[in-house]
Scaffold this motif. Structure first.
Motif, short mmCIF file in Angstrom:
data_model
loop_
_atom_site.label_atom_id
_atom_site.label_comp_id
_atom_site.label_asym_id
_atom_site.label_seq_id
_atom_site.Cartn_x
_atom_site.Cartn_y
_atom_site.Cartn_z
N VAL A 53 1.05 -1.17 -0.03
CA VAL A 53 -0.08 0.11 0.07
C VAL A 53 0.76 1.38 0.00
O VAL A 53 0.30 2.33 -0.30
N GLY A 54 2.05 1.20 0.31
CA GLY A 54 2.92 2.24 0.29
C GLY A 54 2.80 3.31 1.52
O GLY A 54 2.90 4.47 1.21
N ALA A 55 2.56 2.71 2.62
CA ALA A 55 1.90 3.47 3.71
C ALA A 55 2.30 2.75 4.96
O ALA A 55 2.48 1.40 4.97
N PRO A 56 2.43 3.58 6.27
CA PRO A 56 2.67 2.38 7.46
C PRO A 56 1.40 1.84 7.74
O PRO A 56 0.30 2.21 7.34
N ALA B 175 5.61 6.09 10.75
CA ALA B 175 4.34 5.66 11.45
C ALA B 175 3.77 6.99 12.09
O ALA B 175 4.86 7.77 12.62
N CYS B 176 2.59 6.96 12.42
CA CYS B 176 1.94 8.13 13.35
C CYS B 176 2.70 8.07 14.68
O CYS B 176 2.85 6.96 15.28
N LEU C 255 -2.52 15.99 14.42
CA LEU C 255 -2.90 17.29 13.42
C LEU C 255 -1.80 16.96 12.00
O LEU C 255 -0.65 16.51 12.47
N GLY C 256 -2.45 16.98 11.06
CA GLY C 256 -1.41 16.78 9.85
C GLY C 256 -1.71 15.32 9.40
O GLY C 256 -0.87 14.83 8.24
N THR C 257 -2.64 14.59 9.88
CA THR C 257 -2.41 13.10 9.56
C THR C 257 -3.86 12.53 9.44
O THR C 257 -4.84 13.15 10.23
N VAL C 258 -4.11 11.63 8.59
CA VAL C 258 -5.42 11.01 8.35
C VAL C 258 -5.16 9.66 8.27
O VAL C 258 -3.96 8.98 8.07
N SER D 276 -1.90 4.97 8.15
CA SER D 276 -1.83 6.38 8.12
C SER D 276 -1.31 6.97 6.89
O SER D 276 -0.25 6.59 6.36
N LEU D 277 -1.48 8.42 6.79
CA LEU D 277 -0.83 9.11 5.59
C LEU D 277 -0.94 10.76 6.12
O LEU D 277 -1.75 11.19 6.94
#
Length: 248
Positions: free
Chosen positions: A94-97, A121-122, A194-197, A215-216
């Motif tokens: 997926v190219g994400a944590p 990661a977040c 903040l700044g994270t979805v 998370s992204l």
């Protein structure tokens, strides 16, 4: 040092020999199977028994509590390795944590996380266990609980603002969680950090509520639907290895 290493190797051969006999075996047989002189075997068997790795019962030696703890620890480590390998696969896909979490003993537990320097990661800046109302992982897990279990969680971890975007009204949060589809992904936008979805998908793991999440950064929010769909399509093939985490 060579003498010490040799002693350890001989002791391990004896442990392996004992482990191959469910009902135990006498010293002479163990010495023969381990390829050791009988006096050496006797000395090591006494030492292993004293340390709790073996027990002597009716003239035979069987594995003791210390050896059994080693076996359990080895199995747990194997399971953890399988989980992390699986998460790394999903992370690359997926190219994400990627996160894997369960609801166990009344608490949210993040079992494993896989990220990269390029996609970190977040940051857990507020305890994940206490802020389940604010992040996708917690909301997804809480949505799989019955009302009594969910009320028990909120009695211990009251809803409170974590960021300006956190749903901090209990009634609104219950309506939101109650509206989740059974196998639908849960998303949150800057509610925890903040700044994270983030997005989380429910995982079937026996009777245990479980989830996988990603998370992204906020500026990559447009990638979230694709990443969620890709994660959901990848999960089934490796779900059996992830279920090991439930017993860790």
């Amino acid at each position: 040092m060579p003498t010490l290493i040799g002693s350890v190797q001989r002791a391990l051969r004896l442990l392996e020999a004992v482990g191959s006999h469910r009902e135990g075996a006498p010293a002479k047989q163990l010495a023969r199977e381990a390829g050791l002189p009988l006096p050496t075997a006797y000395h090591l068997l006494r030492t292993l028994t004293h340390e709790g790795y073996l027990r002597r019962e009716g003239g035979v030696f069987v594995l003791g509590a210390a050896a059994q703890r080693l076996a359990v620890g080895g199995l747990q480590q194997k399971r953890r390795t399988m989980i992390l390998d699986s998460l790394a696969h999903f992370r690359d896909a997926v190219g994400a944590p990627v996160y894997f979490a369960v609801y166990r003993d009344g608490e949210i537990e993040v079992v494993g996380v896989s990220d990269t320097p390029a996609n970190p990661a977040c940051e857990e800046w507020a305890d994940f266990r206490e802020t389940g109302h604010a992040h996708a992982i917690g909301q997804c897990l809480l949505g799989q609980l019955d009302e009594e279990a969910r009320r028990d969680y909120f009695d211990r971890h009251p809803v409170q603002p974590v960021t300006p975007y956190t749903v901090s009204d209990m009634h609104a949060l219950e309506q939101r969680i109650g509206g989740f589809g059974r196998m639908e992904p849960v998303t949150e936008r800057q509610e925890y950090l903040l700044g994270t979805v983030c997005a989380a998908i429910p995982i079937t793991a026996g009777d245990t509520a479980a989830t996988m999440a990603i998370s992204l950064p906020l500026h990559l929010e447009g990638r979230l639907p694709y990443a969620v769909d890709r994660l959901r399509s990848e999960v089934g093939a490796l779900l059996s290895s992830l279920s090991f985490s439930i017993s860790i």
